[in-house]
Design a protein around this motif. Sequence first.
Motif, PDB file in Angstrom:
ATOM      1  N   THR A  20     -14.010 -10.519 -15.986  1.00 45.69           N
ATOM      2  CA  THR A  20     -12.575 -10.243 -15.925  1.00 45.69           C
ATOM      3  C   THR A  20     -11.777 -11.389 -16.547  1.00 45.69           C
ATOM      4  OG1 THR A  20     -10.707  -9.718 -14.481  1.00 45.69           O
ATOM      5  CG2 THR A  20     -12.342 -11.259 -13.619  1.00 45.69           C
TER       6      THR A  20
ATOM      7  N   GLN B 110      -5.850  -3.242  -8.554  1.00 43.86           N
ATOM      8  CA  GLN B 110      -7.007  -2.686  -9.258  1.00 43.86           C
ATOM      9  C   GLN B 110      -8.251  -3.576  -9.197  1.00 43.86           C
ATOM     10  OE1 GLN B 110      -6.060  -1.409 -13.274  1.00 43.86           O
ATOM     11  NE2 GLN B 110      -4.023  -0.692 -12.681  1.00 43.86           N
TER      12      GLN B 110
ATOM     13  N   LYS C   9     -15.494  -3.312  -3.827  1.00 46.78           N
ATOM     14  CA  LYS C   9     -16.374  -2.141  -3.816  1.00 46.78           C
ATOM     15  C   LYS C   9     -17.695  -2.447  -4.514  1.00 46.78           C
ATOM     16  CE  LYS C   9     -16.381   2.728  -5.249  1.00 46.78           C
ATOM     17  NZ  LYS C   9     -15.601   3.788  -5.950  1.00 46.78           N
ATOM     18  N   TRP C  10     -17.625  -3.192  -5.594  1.00 43.31           N
ATOM     19  CA  TRP C  10     -18.819  -3.564  -6.372  1.00 43.31           C
ATOM     20  C   TRP C  10     -19.768  -4.429  -5.547  1.00 43.31           C
ATOM     21  CZ3 TRP C  10     -19.503  -8.694  -8.593  1.00 43.31           C
ATOM     22  CH2 TRP C  10     -20.569  -8.798  -9.501  1.00 43.31           C
TER      23      TRP C  10
ATOM     24  N   ASN D  64     -20.253  -5.235 -15.139  1.00 44.58           N
ATOM     25  CA  ASN D  64     -19.157  -4.453 -14.577  1.00 44.58           C
ATOM     26  C   ASN D  64     -17.857  -5.196 -14.878  1.00 44.58           C
ATOM     27  OD1 ASN D  64     -17.883  -2.359 -13.347  1.00 44.58           O
ATOM     28  ND2 ASN D  64     -18.770  -2.684 -11.316  1.00 44.58           N
TER      29      ASN D  64
ATOM     30  N   TYR E 209     -19.731  -9.513 -12.993  1.00 47.22           N
ATOM     31  CA  TYR E 209     -18.419  -8.876 -13.112  1.00 47.22           C
ATOM     32  C   TYR E 209     -17.580  -9.750 -14.035  1.00 47.22           C
ATOM     33  CZ  TYR E 209     -14.320  -6.130 -11.783  1.00 47.22           C
ATOM     34  OH  TYR E 209     -13.238  -5.289 -11.800  1.00 47.22           O
TER      35      TYR E 209
ATOM     36  N   ASP F 160     -11.719  -3.235  -6.838  1.00 44.79           N
ATOM     37  CA  ASP F 160     -12.906  -2.900  -7.629  1.00 44.79           C
ATOM     38  C   ASP F 160     -14.034  -3.892  -7.372  1.00 44.79           C
ATOM     39  OD1 ASP F 160     -14.287  -1.319  -9.487  1.00 44.79           O
ATOM     40  OD2 ASP F 160     -13.843  -2.717 -11.112  1.00 44.79           O
TER      41      ASP F 160
END
Length: 532
Positions: free
Chosen positions: A88, A99, A106-107, A12, A86, A103
């Motif tokens: 990034t 953002q 929520k993940w 993700n 995740y 995110d």
Amino acid sequence: MPGDPQPLISNNGDECMFNLLINKELSERLVGLQNQPITKSDDVIISGSFSSICRGFRFLSYNSIVEVEEENERVIFYADPCLYIYWTDCCDPDKYKSQVKPDISKWIEAIERVHKSVNWLIVYCVTKETKAKKKQLGEKIKNDFCTKPEQYSILKLTSSDETRVQDSWSALVTKINTLCFAAFQQSMQPVVELVNKMADYLNIDNTYEFFLNKLDVAIGYEMCCQYEQALGQYNELHLLLEQSIMKYSSETHSKHPLKKMLASWHQCWDCPDLTHPERAWKYLKMILSGKASLITVRTFIFMREASLLSMLCRSWLLAERALQVLHSTARETRALKFNYPDGVFEAWAYMTCMETVSAILSQLHRASLEDMTASLLLIRAGLWEYGLRKLYKLGQICQLVPTSEKPDDLLISRITAGISPCSSIADREYDDQGQLLIEMLLSKNNFTTKYLELGEMVIGAYKHAGRKRTAFTVGLHMAELHMNLGLIQEAEQLLDDICSLYCPENWTMFSANAASLLAECQKTLHLDTKYL
């Protein structure tokens, strides 16, 4: 439906960056970790990584995994993610606040609520862009979400010091492997306990579920390098399959406990490809989807057993296992009364025998006949003879033997349709037995030539193993075949050798039969002196 048994990782975050800068390098490093040699201590395999059969990890987007989970009725533990990552490289505080942070929140919430897993990892990537802006937010992300060291990692994709880049890669690969391996074993344990519990009250209603769960455990053990345990599970699956079929053989297909797994028609009877055991996984898909024939199930289990015996350096047991499988399958095909073309079992049995010999020889590193022990020579001869008998039976069914007038082309086409040659013959060190059999069945001359060649190989193998009597028993059959083909000279030579053994040892019945045929040959050849 799961494909190859690969540990699954959910991705993700910035997947474009992952696919562009990370995916290839990370996959190669993880495969390299799996291919490292394992260590042994008192015959117990010690490993902290997945087996090389996994061939790396499988990366899927988080959304794809959610969709797959919603579609699957039966949960297969090795098809669930071992780790959620995740990715990034965010270096803009405003973007992070508006953002990325929501995110990630929520993940994490979804993972802990829906997927019931706390195995997640946030990877902050230092790219040329983040380094140029000098506004890395890695520590901010770590402080906001990661309460444990294993939940955060930093990956330096660029640095003035190449050593730091390599160290960063190594640390990430090690962390991913460690987290995945621990999570995989943890998710496997309830299935192991369920199988042990179900074994105590096995009946017609839960046999199918028990078989599939036990199959999952066997695959799980194999993925974790626990080869001894995996082999034990496959052995028990072999016995369970036979016992279930024979015990409930009187049941119709609609009531049989394995009806969801065994198709009522046969559409695939490939040769077990023992030199490429990874090709067994295509049969696993057929088993799990209920599209497998009995021969398909047997092929899958035998290929996995062969692979494990190779890893455990016990290739000499492969022949024994092959004969067990062949005898069991012969009984089961008679008991099930499923509709499939005549000759299918004979074709599969012949290919299995020939492939097993090739696999054993490949494990011996092309050992010369002089270096082979007597037991291995006898194993080779026995498998070849079994294959010879099945090939002759197949020839009779398809009307390819010399005494038949015209081949049964319709039946031959149905048999060959179920045999899939290897996709790439060039990469095989040994012959593709499926392709060779197809070529034999499509030509009566080819069939006769190959059959005679195999007969000579069987006789020579038994002689080399010191079993002349067995060799000449096969020789008597081959002599009769030569006579039917009009090859009287070859038949006379074989029969002369047979009589020279039988007569001095007073084998009256065998000697009389061979002598009668020998006299017929000598009369035809006008060898009056010998004939009289």
